[in-house]
Write a protein that holds these residues in place. Structure first.
Motif, PDB file in Angstrom:
ATOM      1  N   ARG A  38      -0.765   8.117  -0.643  1.00  0.00           N
ATOM      2  CA  ARG A  38       0.372   8.477  -0.450  1.00  0.00           C
ATOM      3  C   ARG A  38      -0.034   9.469   0.519  1.00  0.00           C
ATOM      4  O   ARG A  38       0.405  10.839   0.989  1.00  0.00           O
ATOM      5  CB  ARG A  38       1.370   9.387  -1.394  1.00  0.00           C
ATOM      6  N   ARG A  42      -3.513  -0.680   4.058  1.00  0.00           N
ATOM      7  CA  ARG A  42      -2.455  -0.166   4.063  1.00  0.00           C
ATOM      8  C   ARG A  42      -1.803   0.219   2.516  1.00  0.00           C
ATOM      9  O   ARG A  42      -1.352   1.152   2.352  1.00  0.00           O
ATOM     10  CB  ARG A  42      -1.321  -1.271   4.571  1.00  0.00           C
ATOM     11  N   ASP A  43      -2.398  -0.806   1.614  1.00  0.00           N
ATOM     12  CA  ASP A  43      -2.155  -0.482   0.175  1.00  0.00           C
ATOM     13  C   ASP A  43      -2.834   0.842  -0.183  1.00  0.00           C
ATOM     14  O   ASP A  43      -2.264   1.695  -0.986  1.00  0.00           O
ATOM     15  CB  ASP A  43      -2.535  -1.592  -0.656  1.00  0.00           C
ATOM     16  N   SER A  44      -4.103   1.066   0.001  1.00  0.00           N
ATOM     17  CA  SER A  44      -4.737   2.029  -0.238  1.00  0.00           C
ATOM     18  C   SER A  44      -4.063   3.567   0.222  1.00  0.00           C
ATOM     19  O   SER A  44      -3.814   4.454  -0.335  1.00  0.00           O
ATOM     20  CB  SER A  44      -6.083   2.388   0.389  1.00  0.00           C
ATOM     21  N   ALA A  45      -3.578   3.428   1.486  1.00  0.00           N
ATOM     22  CA  ALA A  45      -2.621   4.673   2.123  1.00  0.00           C
ATOM     23  C   ALA A  45      -1.766   4.952   1.278  1.00  0.00           C
ATOM     24  O   ALA A  45      -0.978   6.206   0.900  1.00  0.00           O
ATOM     25  CB  ALA A  45      -2.481   4.372   3.578  1.00  0.00           C
ATOM     26  N   SER A  46      -0.772   3.746   0.698  1.00  0.00           N
ATOM     27  CA  SER A  46       0.491   3.910   0.118  1.00  0.00           C
ATOM     28  C   SER A  46       0.117   4.415  -1.378  1.00  0.00           C
ATOM     29  O   SER A  46       0.874   5.526  -1.620  1.00  0.00           O
ATOM     30  CB  SER A  46       1.051   2.616   0.199  1.00  0.00           C
ATOM     31  N   ARG A  47      -0.946   4.136  -1.979  1.00  0.00           N
ATOM     32  CA  ARG A  47      -1.203   4.705  -3.084  1.00  0.00           C
ATOM     33  C   ARG A  47      -1.885   6.155  -3.233  1.00  0.00           C
ATOM     34  O   ARG A  47      -1.293   6.866  -4.079  1.00  0.00           O
ATOM     35  CB  ARG A  47      -2.326   3.851  -3.857  1.00  0.00           C
ATOM     36  N   LEU A  67      -4.473   3.856  11.515  1.00  0.00           N
ATOM     37  CA  LEU A  67      -4.353   3.997   9.971  1.00  0.00           C
ATOM     38  C   LEU A  67      -5.394   4.589   9.317  1.00  0.00           C
ATOM     39  O   LEU A  67      -5.375   5.165   8.166  1.00  0.00           O
ATOM     40  CB  LEU A  67      -4.167   2.632   9.537  1.00  0.00           C
ATOM     41  N   GLN A 109      -4.474  -5.374   4.702  1.00  0.00           N
ATOM     42  CA  GLN A 109      -3.586  -5.097   3.719  1.00  0.00           C
ATOM     43  C   GLN A 109      -4.078  -4.209   2.579  1.00  0.00           C
ATOM     44  O   GLN A 109      -3.251  -3.356   2.245  1.00  0.00           O
ATOM     45  CB  GLN A 109      -3.125  -6.568   3.071  1.00  0.00           C
ATOM     46  N   GLU A 163      -0.626   9.340   5.108  1.00  0.00           N
ATOM     47  CA  GLU A 163      -0.238   8.560   6.521  1.00  0.00           C
ATOM     48  C   GLU A 163      -1.249   7.876   7.069  1.00  0.00           C
ATOM     49  O   GLU A 163      -1.402   6.908   7.616  1.00  0.00           O
ATOM     50  CB  GLU A 163       0.347   9.460   7.759  1.00  0.00           C
ATOM     51  N   GLU A 212      -6.762   5.800  -6.861  1.00  0.00           N
ATOM     52  CA  GLU A 212      -6.517   6.230  -5.894  1.00  0.00           C
ATOM     53  C   GLU A 212      -5.146   7.073  -5.952  1.00  0.00           C
ATOM     54  O   GLU A 212      -4.887   8.153  -5.059  1.00  0.00           O
ATOM     55  CB  GLU A 212      -6.051   5.067  -4.773  1.00  0.00           C
ATOM     56  N   GLU A 213      -4.105   6.514  -6.816  1.00  0.00           N
ATOM     57  CA  GLU A 213      -3.013   7.290  -6.923  1.00  0.00           C
ATOM     58  C   GLU A 213      -3.233   8.688  -7.566  1.00  0.00           C
ATOM     59  O   GLU A 213      -2.707   9.721  -7.301  1.00  0.00           O
ATOM     60  CB  GLU A 213      -2.180   6.797  -8.080  1.00  0.00           C
TER      61      GLU A 213
END
Ligand SMILES: NC(=O)c1ccc[n+]([C@@H]2O[C@H](COP(=O)([O-])OP(=O)(O)OC[C@H]3O[C@@H](n4cnc5c(N)ncnc54)[C@H](OP(=O)(O)O)[C@@H]3O)[C@@H](O)[C@H]2O)c1
Length: 285
Positions: free
Chosen positions: A105, A98-103, A139, A95, A107, A60-61
């Motif tokens: 990057r 949320r972690d996927s969205a964060s990896r 989300l 969770q 919104e 994902e990153e």
């Protein structure tokens, strides 16, 4: 296009939640690391506007990095990911998103799916509730499932009154999934095709594919992807090769006849699955 009237035009599908997806997406497994980012940037520059990822692809990153490096505006690309089996319990599923969205990057995740139903865990209805909630809270834009059978679909629809926008299933000429495509279509669910070429067992040399390629002056890969488009299935071909990436999108300038479509579907094998991925028994954590 086939019997499916949901296609807004040849190159876009409207989903049951009012949003749209391109008719062909880009599979990102197993693209990783810097080479992976380069392959995804090349795909975006070739014109792909849907990237199919998953927590379990561990990339994902890289998907997020490719999105930024490509220079393609964020709102033009749909990024898809999937919740793995180990996170089906509702709080873990939320969770995971949320972690996927964060990896990634981002919104908002454009498309989030439950990767496999894992029926022996019996927690996929909780993962679906998490997706319904995540969509309500903004989300996630579109929510769906992968590898769901008719029974799995009915269970989550009955429990939430929310129908998945997509069901991503194994689908290629050796395993055309006529019944499951019909079930999805009847429920208003868009079928996405994983391993659309048939991966390493791609039937490029089978006469129905090779003959159609010769007749239309295209490659066997283009014939298979055109077959998907005419079925109304949204294929997610993966290629690390820029020339193939371009070819795989360039399937809107010819049309397969009914005879050619039927001959390709005639390659179906009784169990044409690539690795025995029957969703009633195969589980992935
Ligand atoms: N939901 C699920 O459970 C699930 C399971 C499996 C896969 N998927 C998704 O589906 C995507 C695609 O599946 P997949 O990678 O298994 O299979 P695939 O897309 O059917 O096949 C990929 C293979 O075909 C080659 N290829 C691609 N285009 C070609 C062409 N025009 N001519 C000749 N060879 C070509 C690629 O080689 P090069 O890269 O060397 O060009 C690669 O080896 C995955 O990336 C993933 O996003 C989802």
């Amino acid at each position: 296009m086939g019997t499916d009237t949901a296609a807004a035009d040849d190159t876009t599908y409207r989903l049951n939640d009012g949003t749209s997806l391109p008719a062909i997406g880009f599979g990102t497994y197993p693209l990783k690391g810097d080479d992976g980012v380069r392959a995804m940037v090349s795909a975006l520059q070739a014109g792909y506007r849907l990237l199919d990822s998953a927590v379990n692809y561990g990339n994902e990153e890289e998907v997020g990095e490719a999105l930024r490096r490509s220079g393609v505006p964020r709102d033009e690309v749909a990024v898809a990911t999937k919740i793995p089996g180990r996170f089906h319990a509702k709080t873990l599923a939320l969770q995971s998103l949320r972690d996927s969205a964060s990896r990634l990057r981002v919104e908002q995740v454009d498309v989030a799916l439950i990767h496999w139903p894992n029926p022996s865990q019996d927690l996929y209805p909780q993962a679906w509730q998490a997706l319904v909630e995540a969509q309500r809270d903004g989300l996630v834009r579109s929510i769906g499932v992968s590898n769901f059978t008719e029974a799995h679909l009915h269970r989550i629809i009955d429990e939430t009154d929310v129908t998945p926008a997509v069901n991503q299933i194994e689908l290629h000429p050796y395993f055309p999934q006529a019944q499951m495509r019909g079930i999805n279509e009847g429920l208003g669910i868009r079928t996405q095709a994983w391993s659309p070429m048939g991966k390493r067992q791609a039937p490029f040399e089978e006469p129905p594919v090779a003959d159609a390629a010769a007749a239309h002056g295209v490659t066997p890969g283009q014939v298979i992807l055109r077959w998907h488009v005419q079925l109304g299935s949204l294929p997610l071909p993966k290629s690390a090769t820029p020339e193939r990436q371009r070819q795989n999108l360039d399937v809107f300038g010819f049309e397969l006849s009914e005879t050619e479509m039927g001959a390709i579907a005639g390659l179906a094998r009784e169990d044409g699955r690539l690795f025995g991925g029957d969703p009633d028994t195969h589980e992935e954590m």
